[in-house]
Design a protein around this motif. Sequence first.
Motif, PDB file in Angstrom:
ATOM      1  N   ALA A  15       0.838  -1.197   0.000  1.00 49.68           N
ATOM      2  CA  ALA A  15       0.000   0.000   0.000  1.00 49.68           C
ATOM      3  C   ALA A  15       0.878   1.254   0.000  1.00 49.68           C
ATOM      4  CB  ALA A  15      -0.908  -0.012   1.217  1.00 49.68           C
ATOM      5  N   ARG A  16       0.224   2.373  -0.164  1.00 54.68           N
ATOM      6  CA  ARG A  16       0.892   3.668  -0.102  1.00 54.68           C
ATOM      7  C   ARG A  16       0.193   4.542   0.934  1.00 54.68           C
ATOM      8  NH1 ARG A  16       4.176   4.610  -4.543  1.00 54.68           N
ATOM      9  NH2 ARG A  16       3.973   3.100  -6.247  1.00 54.68           N
ATOM     10  N   ALA A  17       0.904   5.568   1.363  1.00 58.00           N
ATOM     11  CA  ALA A  17       0.274   6.540   2.250  1.00 58.00           C
ATOM     12  C   ALA A  17      -0.879   7.205   1.510  1.00 58.00           C
ATOM     13  CB  ALA A  17       1.292   7.581   2.690  1.00 58.00           C
ATOM     14  N   ARG A  18      -1.974   7.428   2.251  1.00 59.75           N
ATOM     15  CA  ARG A  18      -3.145   8.064   1.662  1.00 59.75           C
ATOM     16  C   ARG A  18      -3.338   9.441   2.276  1.00 59.75           C
ATOM     17  NH1 ARG A  18      -7.228   3.078   2.758  1.00 59.75           N
ATOM     18  NH2 ARG A  18      -6.177   3.269   4.760  1.00 59.75           N
ATOM     19  N   PRO A  19      -4.001  10.340   1.585  1.00 61.78           N
ATOM     20  CA  PRO A  19      -4.291  11.645   2.190  1.00 61.78           C
ATOM     21  C   PRO A  19      -5.120  11.468   3.452  1.00 61.78           C
ATOM     22  CG  PRO A  19      -4.736  11.672  -0.170  1.00 61.78           C
ATOM     23  CD  PRO A  19      -4.490  10.244   0.195  1.00 61.78           C
ATOM     24  N   ALA A  20      -4.882  12.346   4.414  1.00 64.71           N
ATOM     25  CA  ALA A  20      -5.636  12.283   5.670  1.00 64.71           C
ATOM     26  C   ALA A  20      -7.101  12.587   5.423  1.00 64.71           C
ATOM     27  CB  ALA A  20      -5.056  13.275   6.673  1.00 64.71           C
ATOM     28  N   THR A  21      -7.956  11.943   6.196  1.00 63.84           N
ATOM     29  CA  THR A  21      -9.388  12.204   6.168  1.00 63.84           C
ATOM     30  C   THR A  21      -9.760  12.935   7.450  1.00 63.84           C
ATOM     31  OG1 THR A  21      -9.804  10.188   4.893  1.00 63.84           O
ATOM     32  CG2 THR A  21     -11.680  11.167   6.048  1.00 63.84           C
ATOM     33  N   GLY A  22     -10.364  14.109   7.304  1.00 62.54           N
ATOM     34  CA  GLY A  22     -10.715  14.892   8.486  1.00 62.54           C
ATOM     35  C   GLY A  22      -9.559  15.754   8.952  1.00 62.54           C
ATOM     36  N   ARG A  23      -9.817  16.522   9.991  1.00 54.72           N
ATOM     37  CA  ARG A  23      -8.821  17.457  10.524  1.00 54.72           C
ATOM     38  C   ARG A  23      -7.839  16.726  11.432  1.00 54.72           C
ATOM     39  NH1 ARG A  23      -8.685  20.216  15.366  1.00 54.72           N
ATOM     40  NH2 ARG A  23      -7.318  22.048  15.417  1.00 54.72           N
ATOM     41  N   ALA A  24      -6.548  16.959  11.194  1.00 49.30           N
ATOM     42  CA  ALA A  24      -5.504  16.355  12.026  1.00 49.30           C
ATOM     43  C   ALA A  24      -5.049  17.385  13.061  1.00 49.30           C
ATOM     44  CB  ALA A  24      -4.329  15.901  11.171  1.00 49.30           C
ATOM     45  N   ALA A  25      -5.588  17.301  14.258  1.00 48.30           N
ATOM     46  CA  ALA A  25      -5.177  18.214  15.330  1.00 48.30           C
ATOM     47  C   ALA A  25      -3.731  17.943  15.715  1.00 48.30           C
ATOM     48  CB  ALA A  25      -6.086  18.041  16.537  1.00 48.30           C
ATOM     49  N   SER A  26      -2.998  18.978  16.069  1.00 49.32           N
ATOM     50  CA  SER A  26      -1.592  18.787  16.442  1.00 49.32           C
ATOM     51  C   SER A  26      -1.446  18.027  17.752  1.00 49.32           C
ATOM     52  CB  SER A  26      -0.876  20.138  16.537  1.00 49.32           C
ATOM     53  OG  SER A  26      -1.491  20.956  17.529  1.00 49.32           O
ATOM     54  N   LEU A 102      -4.418   6.715  12.496  1.00 53.87           N
ATOM     55  CA  LEU A 102      -5.837   7.001  12.302  1.00 53.87           C
ATOM     56  C   LEU A 102      -6.048   7.523  10.879  1.00 53.87           C
ATOM     57  CD1 LEU A 102      -6.252   8.980  15.644  1.00 53.87           C
ATOM     58  CD2 LEU A 102      -7.057   6.640  15.237  1.00 53.87           C
ATOM     59  N   ALA A 103      -7.288   7.657  10.470  1.00 51.51           N
ATOM     60  CA  ALA A 103      -7.565   8.188   9.139  1.00 51.51           C
ATOM     61  C   ALA A 103      -7.048   9.611   8.967  1.00 51.51           C
ATOM     62  CB  ALA A 103      -9.066   8.130   8.866  1.00 51.51           C
ATOM     63  N   CYS A 104      -7.015  10.376  10.063  1.00 55.60           N
ATOM     64  CA  CYS A 104      -6.598  11.781   9.988  1.00 55.60           C
ATOM     65  C   CYS A 104      -5.096  11.980  10.156  1.00 55.60           C
ATOM     66  CB  CYS A 104      -7.350  12.612  11.020  1.00 55.60           C
ATOM     67  SG  CYS A 104      -6.993  12.144  12.731  1.00 55.60           S
ATOM     68  N   GLY A 115      -2.000  11.782  26.213  1.00 55.30           N
ATOM     69  CA  GLY A 115      -2.496  12.437  25.008  1.00 55.30           C
ATOM     70  C   GLY A 115      -1.786  11.911  23.783  1.00 55.30           C
ATOM     71  N   LEU A 116      -2.162  12.446  22.641  1.00 57.12           N
ATOM     72  CA  LEU A 116      -1.590  12.041  21.362  1.00 57.12           C
ATOM     73  C   LEU A 116      -0.986  13.250  20.666  1.00 57.12           C
ATOM     74  CD1 LEU A 116      -4.499   9.735  20.150  1.00 57.12           C
ATOM     75  CD2 LEU A 116      -2.180   8.971  20.698  1.00 57.12           C
ATOM     76  N   ASP A 117       0.233  13.112  20.176  1.00 54.72           N
ATOM     77  CA  ASP A 117       0.921  14.182  19.462  1.00 54.72           C
ATOM     78  C   ASP A 117       1.061  13.803  17.992  1.00 54.72           C
ATOM     79  OD1 ASP A 117       1.407  15.876  21.728  1.00 54.72           O
ATOM     80  OD2 ASP A 117       2.945  14.451  22.360  1.00 54.72           O
ATOM     81  N   LEU A 118       0.639  14.707  17.124  1.00 57.51           N
ATOM     82  CA  LEU A 118       0.670  14.444  15.693  1.00 57.51           C
ATOM     83  C   LEU A 118       2.101  14.295  15.193  1.00 57.51           C
ATOM     84  CD1 LEU A 118      -0.986  14.227  13.037  1.00 57.51           C
ATOM     85  CD2 LEU A 118      -0.646  16.708  12.780  1.00 57.51           C
ATOM     86  N   VAL A 119       2.331  13.264  14.388  1.00 60.63           N
ATOM     87  CA  VAL A 119       3.628  13.035  13.750  1.00 60.63           C
ATOM     88  C   VAL A 119       3.543  13.352  12.265  1.00 60.63           C
ATOM     89  CG1 VAL A 119       5.407  11.305  13.241  1.00 60.63           C
ATOM     90  CG2 VAL A 119       4.236  11.266  15.446  1.00 60.63           C
ATOM     91  N   VAL A 120       2.553  12.785  11.589  1.00 54.94           N
ATOM     92  CA  VAL A 120       2.369  13.002  10.155  1.00 54.94           C
ATOM     93  C   VAL A 120       0.873  13.094   9.874  1.00 54.94           C
ATOM     94  CG1 VAL A 120       2.758  12.116   7.819  1.00 54.94           C
ATOM     95  CG2 VAL A 120       4.436  11.658   9.608  1.00 54.94           C
ATOM     96  N   ALA A 121       0.454  14.140   9.152  1.00 58.53           N
ATOM     97  CA  ALA A 121      -0.957  14.305   8.798  1.00 58.53           C
ATOM     98  C   ALA A 121      -1.239  13.561   7.495  1.00 58.53           C
ATOM     99  CB  ALA A 121      -1.312  15.781   8.670  1.00 58.53           C
ATOM    100  N   ALA A 122      -1.166  12.224   7.569  1.00 62.61           N
ATOM    101  CA  ALA A 122      -1.467  11.363   6.431  1.00 62.61           C
ATOM    102  C   ALA A 122      -2.023  10.061   6.978  1.00 62.61           C
ATOM    103  CB  ALA A 122      -0.214  11.113   5.594  1.00 62.61           C
ATOM    104  N   ASP A 123      -2.779   9.372   6.154  1.00 63.73           N
ATOM    105  CA  ASP A 123      -3.355   8.097   6.545  1.00 63.73           C
ATOM    106  C   ASP A 123      -2.352   6.991   6.219  1.00 63.73           C
ATOM    107  OD1 ASP A 123      -4.818   5.832   7.027  1.00 63.73           O
ATOM    108  OD2 ASP A 123      -6.524   6.379   5.751  1.00 63.73           O
TER     109      ASP A 123
END
Length: 225
Positions: A15-26, A102-104, A115-123
Amino acid sequence: MRHLFRLGTEPRDPARARPATGRAASHITLPLPMLSGGLLIMEAFSKRRTTRRFATTGLDESTLSQLLWAADGIDRIGPDGNNGRTAPSVLALHEIDIYAALACGIYRYDPLHHGLDLVVAADLRGLTGYQEFVGEAPLELVYVANLARMHDIAPSQREPFAYASAGAIMQNVYLFCAAARLAVAARSWLNRSALGVEMHLGRDSVPVLAQTIGHFDFADAHDAG
């Protein structure tokens, strides 16, 4: 390749990375986990299963909070200031980082602040394994060993110890899912180099295991192992 059929699935194309779905909070501040209730431990053992088909329904933040705390959350503060965890690790090095795909986006779990800290805004869910069910469920957990934290362990022993620590976390997740009536499947068949690149991991950080979590696809709720 006969062993693949024993796993209950066939390999799929990479598979490949897919665009994020929804808002990716930092940052996602998770609700405080509830530290009581659930199944008795022996009942949770009796209900532990692996499932290879998942519904696409998302997990709410309360469930995600409980799940991650059960996996490797802080359950006590020691007199020396060291934080105890729900999962053991050699010399309390806590070398395993949990990443939630996650999808986002993909997030790193912060046990100290829960808590969760964003690493990459991609699915990146579809990159976490080769089996056909990977990427269908709302959550893929990736267990990453930070070998640089294992300075008191001989280099030749670091990965075996890290796998043991990740296995303990994985079983915590299995038991939580049994109690919460969630579907779950674990695996070690990963494209570690591709994940390392897409997750922006350092050279001392190695993805060792992954785990799919979601709701049951009731058309296949008895496909378990």
